[in-house]
Every structure is written in C-alpha cells, then in structure tokens.
Design a protein around this motif. Structure first.
Motif, PDB file in Angstrom:
ATOM      1  N   GLU A 106      87.252  93.421  12.715  1.00 39.81           N
ATOM      2  CA  GLU A 106      87.630  93.763  14.083  1.00 39.81           C
ATOM      3  C   GLU A 106      86.621  94.359  15.042  1.00 39.81           C
ATOM      4  OE1 GLU A 106      90.814  96.866  16.198  1.00 39.81           O
ATOM      5  OE2 GLU A 106      90.987  96.398  14.192  1.00 39.81           O
ATOM      6  N   GLU A 107      85.731  95.081  14.600  1.00 38.41           N
ATOM      7  CA  GLU A 107      84.683  95.612  15.362  1.00 38.41           C
ATOM      8  C   GLU A 107      83.634  94.288  16.017  1.00 38.41           C
ATOM      9  OE1 GLU A 107      81.071  99.066  15.699  1.00 38.41           O
ATOM     10  OE2 GLU A 107      82.300  98.509  13.798  1.00 38.41           O
ATOM     11  N   LYS A 123      84.146  90.893  23.956  1.00 36.50           N
ATOM     12  CA  LYS A 123      83.757  91.274  25.375  1.00 36.50           C
ATOM     13  C   LYS A 123      82.527  90.433  25.864  1.00 36.50           C
ATOM     14  CE  LYS A 123      80.705  94.696  24.355  1.00 36.50           C
ATOM     15  NZ  LYS A 123      80.044  96.130  24.103  1.00 36.50           N
ATOM     16  N   TYR A 124      81.540  89.805  25.112  1.00 34.92           N
ATOM     17  CA  TYR A 124      80.942  89.247  25.873  1.00 34.92           C
ATOM     18  C   TYR A 124      81.255  87.814  26.488  1.00 34.92           C
ATOM     19  CZ  TYR A 124      77.280  92.828  24.963  1.00 34.92           C
ATOM     20  OH  TYR A 124      76.677  94.106  25.238  1.00 34.92           O
ATOM     21  N   LYS A 184      87.906  95.860  31.645  1.00 35.79           N
ATOM     22  CA  LYS A 184      88.875  96.077  30.447  1.00 35.79           C
ATOM     23  C   LYS A 184      88.850  94.688  29.669  1.00 35.79           C
ATOM     24  CE  LYS A 184      91.482 100.223  32.175  1.00 35.79           C
ATOM     25  NZ  LYS A 184      90.248 100.874  31.951  1.00 35.79           N
ATOM     26  N   LEU A 185      89.062  94.725  28.399  1.00 32.98           N
ATOM     27  CA  LEU A 185      89.277  93.638  27.668  1.00 32.98           C
ATOM     28  C   LEU A 185      90.796  93.763  27.033  1.00 32.98           C
ATOM     29  CD1 LEU A 185      88.636  91.205  25.775  1.00 32.98           C
ATOM     30  CD2 LEU A 185      87.547  92.767  24.124  1.00 32.98           C
ATOM     31  N   LYS A 186      91.501  92.734  27.411  1.00 30.58           N
ATOM     32  CA  LYS A 186      92.902  93.012  26.834  1.00 30.58           C
ATOM     33  C   LYS A 186      93.066  91.663  25.900  1.00 30.58           C
ATOM     34  CE  LYS A 186      94.021  94.948  31.265  1.00 30.58           C
ATOM     35  NZ  LYS A 186      95.003  94.741  32.581  1.00 30.58           N
ATOM     36  N   TYR A 187      94.016  92.089  24.809  1.00 31.48           N
ATOM     37  CA  TYR A 187      94.280  91.120  24.014  1.00 31.48           C
ATOM     38  C   TYR A 187      95.526  91.475  23.055  1.00 31.48           C
ATOM     39  CZ  TYR A 187      91.525  93.328  20.419  1.00 31.48           C
ATOM     40  OH  TYR A 187      90.780  94.465  19.457  1.00 31.48           O
ATOM     41  N   GLU A 245      81.437 100.125  30.737  1.00 30.12           N
ATOM     42  CA  GLU A 245      79.883 100.557  30.399  1.00 30.12           C
ATOM     43  C   GLU A 245      78.819  99.606  30.079  1.00 30.12           C
ATOM     44  OE1 GLU A 245      77.513 102.984  27.015  1.00 30.12           O
ATOM     45  OE2 GLU A 245      79.548 103.655  27.559  1.00 30.12           O
ATOM     46  N   THR A 246      79.364  98.445  29.451  1.00 28.15           N
ATOM     47  CA  THR A 246      78.487  97.264  29.228  1.00 28.15           C
ATOM     48  C   THR A 246      78.381  96.398  30.645  1.00 28.15           C
ATOM     49  OG1 THR A 246      79.359  97.073  26.698  1.00 28.15           O
ATOM     50  CG2 THR A 246      78.400  95.333  27.683  1.00 28.15           C
TER      51      THR A 246
END
Length: 193
Positions: A92-93, A100-101, A156-159, A177-178
């Motif tokens: 998952e990480e 994200k990228y 924000k990353l939404k899924y 932050e990224t």
C-alpha cells in the motif's frame, strides 16, 4: 545536444547505482533490459522535476518492506498527460507513492518540469508550460485556446481502497508537502538562470 546526452548518460548511471531495484523488466522476455531506463522512459521534465524525489521515497518504502530483491519496474510512460509507473511486488505504501507522483505529473510540463501548468488538448492531452508550447509544439492556436483552467497541482490524493473487513472506503492523502517541494525546487533552479 551532445552535452545533454552526456549529462543524461551520467544521470542514468547515477539512478542505477543509487537505486539497484530500479531495473525495467522487458515484458516479452521477462529479463532486465538495460536499454530501457527511467531516463529513457520518463519524460525529461518529469525526471528533472521529481524523478530523484520519487526514487528516494520509493527506495525507503521498498527497503522498509524488505522488497529490494523482488520489486520490479515493468513500465514507465506518459499516458493521457500523466505518469504511468507499473511495477510488481508492491504494498500500500509503495502504491500510494506511485499514485501521488502520477497525480502530480499531470500539472508538470513534460519538457522543462515547470509545475502548476495546465493540461493542453492539442490532438493529444499533455501538460505544457507556455514557453515550451510556443517553442516546441507546432500548433497554430494560441496557448490560451488549448489550455484548460486547472493549473495547480493537487494537494490531496483521493482514491477508493478495498479491504475484506471494511469493503470500499474513500481514502484521502495530503500530498501538499510534495507539491510544494516540487515548486520550491523549480523556483531555486530558475532563480539561478
């Protein structure tokens, strides 16, 4: 142009040395293919903007999960204006880092790496800054006519995530932050120019 090629060759060596897990597997033969590297497959602007940052985060997550010997990159490419990074043996990480990228890439110029640029529809959909559009894309329409209004990288990353215990759950990860690191890197590099 030869200077850029020399610089790219040095960077390819650096990526392979620093991140030994970063090897692209030929999908047809199943073997590592040295002619396909992150440098040859990822657009130059993205590589410059966040390539090393992404690899550092992936490296930490891969080591944390103990996947150094199993993690494989299957394909890196641009599709519909954003990064696609396909790999095996993830968790998952690692998946969240890649997602994200992939999301951030859709507002980073493919050529120069400038952040917060719009997605352009020029027969295909891709993010370009005005300078690169004007100098590298042969399109007779003005930049403003092909650019959409969404020009800021996501915060924000939404899924939707699935687990047996909870079923599908909406997940939101703060990636501001990224995004700000990418913006700051761009500012520093372009203040010197």
């Amino acid at each position: 142009m030869s200077e850029l090629k020399e610089q790219n060759n040095e960077q390819v060596f650096d990526f392979k040395t620093r991140y030994p897990w970063l090897r692209i597997i030929n999908l047809y033969t199943g073997k590592v293919d040295d002619k396909w590297t992150i440098e040859t497959e990822m657009p130059e602007g993205w590589l410059k903007s966040f390539g090393e940052m992404m690899c550092e985060e992936l490296d930490a997550a891969i080591k944390k999960a103990g996947l150094e010997d199993d993690f494989r990159v299957l394909q890196i490419k641009e599709k519909y204006g954003s990064l696609r990074f396909y790999c095996s043996h993830t968790n998952e990480e690692i998946g969240n880092i890649i997602s994200k990228y992939e999301l951030l890439s859709s507002n980073i110029c493919l050529f120069c790496g400038k952040p917060d640029v719009p997605m352009l529809d020029i027969g295909w959909i891709s993010p370009f800054c005005k300078d690169c559009f004007d100098t590298k894309i042969s399109d007779t329409r003005p930049y403003e006519k092909v650019a959409n209004d969404e020009t800021r990288m996501a915060d924000k990353l939404k899924y939707r995530q699935y687990s047996k215990e909870t079923g599908y759950v909406d997940v939101e990860i703060d990636i501001s932050e990224t995004a700000e690191k990418i913006r700051e890197k761009w500012r520093k590099e372009n203040e010197q120019s």
